[in-house]
Design an enzyme around this catalytic site. Structure first.
Site: not given
Length: 705
Positions: A551, A637, A672
């Site tokens: 991330s 995501d 995600h």
């Protein structure tokens, strides 16, 4: 787009370049791979099957190439997966948490991916399964259980699930007497909810069209969701909204916040149709959190220059800032992370000199005492409970060598009871491992902490391979906690290192402040300094470091790949935030406005534009030699959209010197968080570890054969 991809069986995919041009602050921006962003991306998050054919073809080609490159490690991945799974207690369970006549908990059954939500009579007795997430997940390509909340009268259960990976949760209400869900599906929620005292009124947060949690609704059991009442709508697209309850159960809490500013409203839980009560109007760069006790509020805040936070109190009927009275003063370098207010005690979790501790304060006398541990690096956490009128505090402890322990602590007698110790079914002897806390000097002289783990029989002579993990954003601290997953590499001679770089709060709030916006580059230079330091001091081999981050930590990976590619043998970038400039220039994307306080707003601030452009990984790919890269993405995501890593990989393949080994895998059914289920996620961990073992030469298997 028939010519979007050129593929040859033994060569990586080549994405077709279709340059777009625009001028921002007098600078022409050219984006050759903007076409990888599907025009109907919002629909893709809800249903990945609608992804455009040309984009799907490219992602599929990359997935096929990744499979070919990783094929020589298939047996190794299988062995690693078996090890990783073997360290998980398959029928694990939480320590039951008491609430009135019952105790609630979560447990797993052997071989199952998802948990069971259960309860028993408080003092023991037959267990009732309230929700079997495995049954709910049957036949679904993706399933993730969200928030689960029982009503105050213990008759109903609100539970949420995401079935696409796009973090859009459907909220259900279950009648616990019959075990059946009511016909009241509430779509597009953030996954959390809070019951009012009547057990019939439920508050929840709904996502807006840009996937932002922006509205709080009130639902009445037995009525259709279309009749739900809007209670609060956040006007600022940069703020997120959450809903919860105070521990006393007296109030429903509506919290609105970005990464540096917050505001709280309360609703009387006994009068759910009543008006909202604002505690204090938002002030930019001031945060506060509340709890209640009798006729007073307890407020954790950084207001009035309390950078590392302080605790104040205020009358419940006059909670404005001018009525705040100091209880626990601000101490520079002692960061107060959180607090919990019980009927007789105030508990705070704080960190000083990089180590956490728990402080218990007697509300009647003001006396305080600490709960601390002696290891060189460790992790502490408070475990949320349901009961306000109790002297029992539950907390967790672990270190990089010590499996997680759950303790019940009597805040009056100070007796500590071990309720659970993490079991490692295949065995684990902490004496076989060593954990250390090191420090390395950054270019500006700051000392960067590093937590490391290695086997006691590993030679620390500059020959060991290393997995170096970093994050460094949003003030998030990566704890020095126990990880069974780390052991597979450590048992094969790796040094596992966690760099506590700026952008987190490891050394106080200033550590966060010095790693964001104008000072973001400190995050990257800190990480490179750690990589250089662990080599210079003889901990690991200079040509055997694999960096890992996900991330915002994936942005770190992209930045250090451009900044110091020669320092790393390999880089693992999970759902990496690498197209920073384009994303921050697009206010329609889910997280862009809330992210401006972290990175800066390049639309309105020309200095922020040039700063972000200077480090955005996608915009700084150059004709240089890059290390081996493993890049993982999720097509649904909503946080780091799939096209960011896809564009980055495409530009790397077209621009980098030579033909760097790039393994790019997109999960076509997930977002995600990667694959759903506790075991499916381990398949991704095994892939990452096989990559690290291969590129460092620790095993004989070589990627691509």
């Amino acid at each position: 787009m028939a010519d979007a991809i050129e593929t040859v069986s033994l060569h990586p995919p080549k994405a077709h370049a279709e340059p777009t041009h625009r001028t921002v602050h007098g600078v022409e921006l050219v984006d050759p791979y903007a076409w990888l962003r599907d025009e109907k991306w919002r629909e893709v998050m809800r249903d990945p099957s609608v992804l455009s054919d040309d984009i799907r073809a490219y992602l599929d080609a990359e997935n096929q190439y990744a499979e070919r490159m990783m094929a020589p490690t298939e047996a190794l991945q299988t062995a690693l997966f078996a090890e990783l799974k073997g360290r998980i207690k398959e029928d694990d369970s939480t320590v039951p948490s008491p609430d009135g006549p019952y105790a609630y908990g979560v447990r797993f059954v052997e071989g199952a991916e998802h948990p069971l939500v259960v309860r028993t009579p408080r003092d023991g007795g037959d267990e009732t399964v309230l929700l079997d997430a495995n049954k709910e997940a049957e036949g679904k390509g993706y399933f993730r259980l969200g928030g689960v909340e029982h009503s105050t009268d213990h008759r109903l259960l609100a539970w949420a699930a995401d079935e696409t990976g796009g973090e859009m949760f459907t909220l259900h209400i279950r009648d616990l007497a019959t075990g059946a869900d009511l016909d009241e599906r509430i779509e597009h929620t953030s996954g959390g909810s809070a019951w009012a005292a009547d057990g019939q009124t439920l508050f929840y947060v709904q996502l807006d069209d840009n996937h932002r949690p922006a509205r709080v609704f009130r639902h009445r059991v037995g009525t259709p969701a279309s009749d739900d009442v809007l209670v609060y709508e956040e006007p600022d697209p940069g703020f997120f909204v959450g809903v919860g309850r105070t521990l006393s159960d007296r109030f429903v809490v509506i919290d609105t916040h970005d990464h540096e500013t917050s505001e709280v409203h309360l609703i009387d839980a006994t009068a759910p149709e009543g008006a909202l009560k604002l505690i204090a109007p938002r002030v930019t760069e001031q945060e506060y959190d509340i709890d209640d006790h009798g006729d007073r509020l307890y407020i954790l805040t950084n207001a009035d220059g309390a950078e590392d936070f302080r605790i104040v109190t205020a009358p419940l009927d006059r909670p404005d800032r001018e009525n705040w009275q100091e209880l626990v003063p601000h101490v520079e370098g002692r960061l107060i992370l959180s607090m919990v207010v019980f009927s007789g005690h105030l508990v705070r979790l704080e960190r000083e000199d990089g180590l956490p501790r728990i402080i218990v304060r007697d509300l009647a006398t003001g006396d305080e005492h600490a709960i601390a541990f002696d290891e060189e690096a460790y992790s502490l956490g408070l475990v949320g409970g349901y009961e306000f009128d109790t002297t029992t505090l539950r907390f967790t402890y672990s270190s990089m060598t010590t499996p997680a322990r759950v303790y019940d602590y009597d805040m009056v007698t100070r007796e500590r009871m071990l309720r659970k110790e993490q079991e490692v079914p295949t065995g684990h002897d902490p004496a076989n491992y060593v954990t250390r806390r090191l420090h390395f000097k950054a270019p500006d002289g700051e000392e960067v902490p590093v937590s490391i783990l290695y086997r006691r029989d590993t030679s620390i002579d500059g020959t060991a391979p290393c997995l170096l993990y970093g994050y460094g954003s949003y003030g998030i601290t990566i704890p020095a906690s126990f990880s069974t997953n780390a052991l597979s590499l450590v048992d094969r001679g790796f040094v596992h290192a966690v760099a506590h770089i700026r952008g987190g709060r490891d050394k106080g709030y200033h550590w966060y402040r010095d790693g964001r916006r104008e000072k973001k580059e400190n995050t990257f230079t800190d990480f490179v300094a750690v990589a250089e330091g662990i080599v210079a001091d003889g901990w690991v081999a200079s040509d055997k470091i694999v960096a890992q981050g996900g991330s915002a930590g994936g942005m770190l990976m992209g930045a250090i790949a451009n900044m110091a590619p020669e320092r790393f043998r390999g880089i693992v970038a999970e759902v990496p935030f690498v197209d920073v400039l384009n994303t921050m220039l697009d206010p329609t994307l889910p997280l862009t406005p809330p992210e401006w306080p972290e990175w800066g707003n390049p639309i309105e601030d020309e200095a922020a534009f040039h700063r972000i452009r200077g480090y955005s990984p996608y915009d700084n790919v150059a004709a240089k030699t890059y290390p081996a890269l493993l890049v993982l993405a999720g097509v649904t995501d909503p946080r780091v959209t799939y096209w960011e890593p896809a564009k980055w990989v495409a530009r790397l393949r077209a621009t980098a010197a030579g033909e760097p080994l790039i393994v790019f895998k997109t999960n076509m059914d997930a977002g995600h968080g990667g694959a759903s289920g506790r075991f499916k996620r381990l398949e991704e961990v095994a892939l990452i570890q096989a990559f690290a073992l291969s590129v460092t030469g620790t095993v004989k298997e070589r990627l691509g054969g």
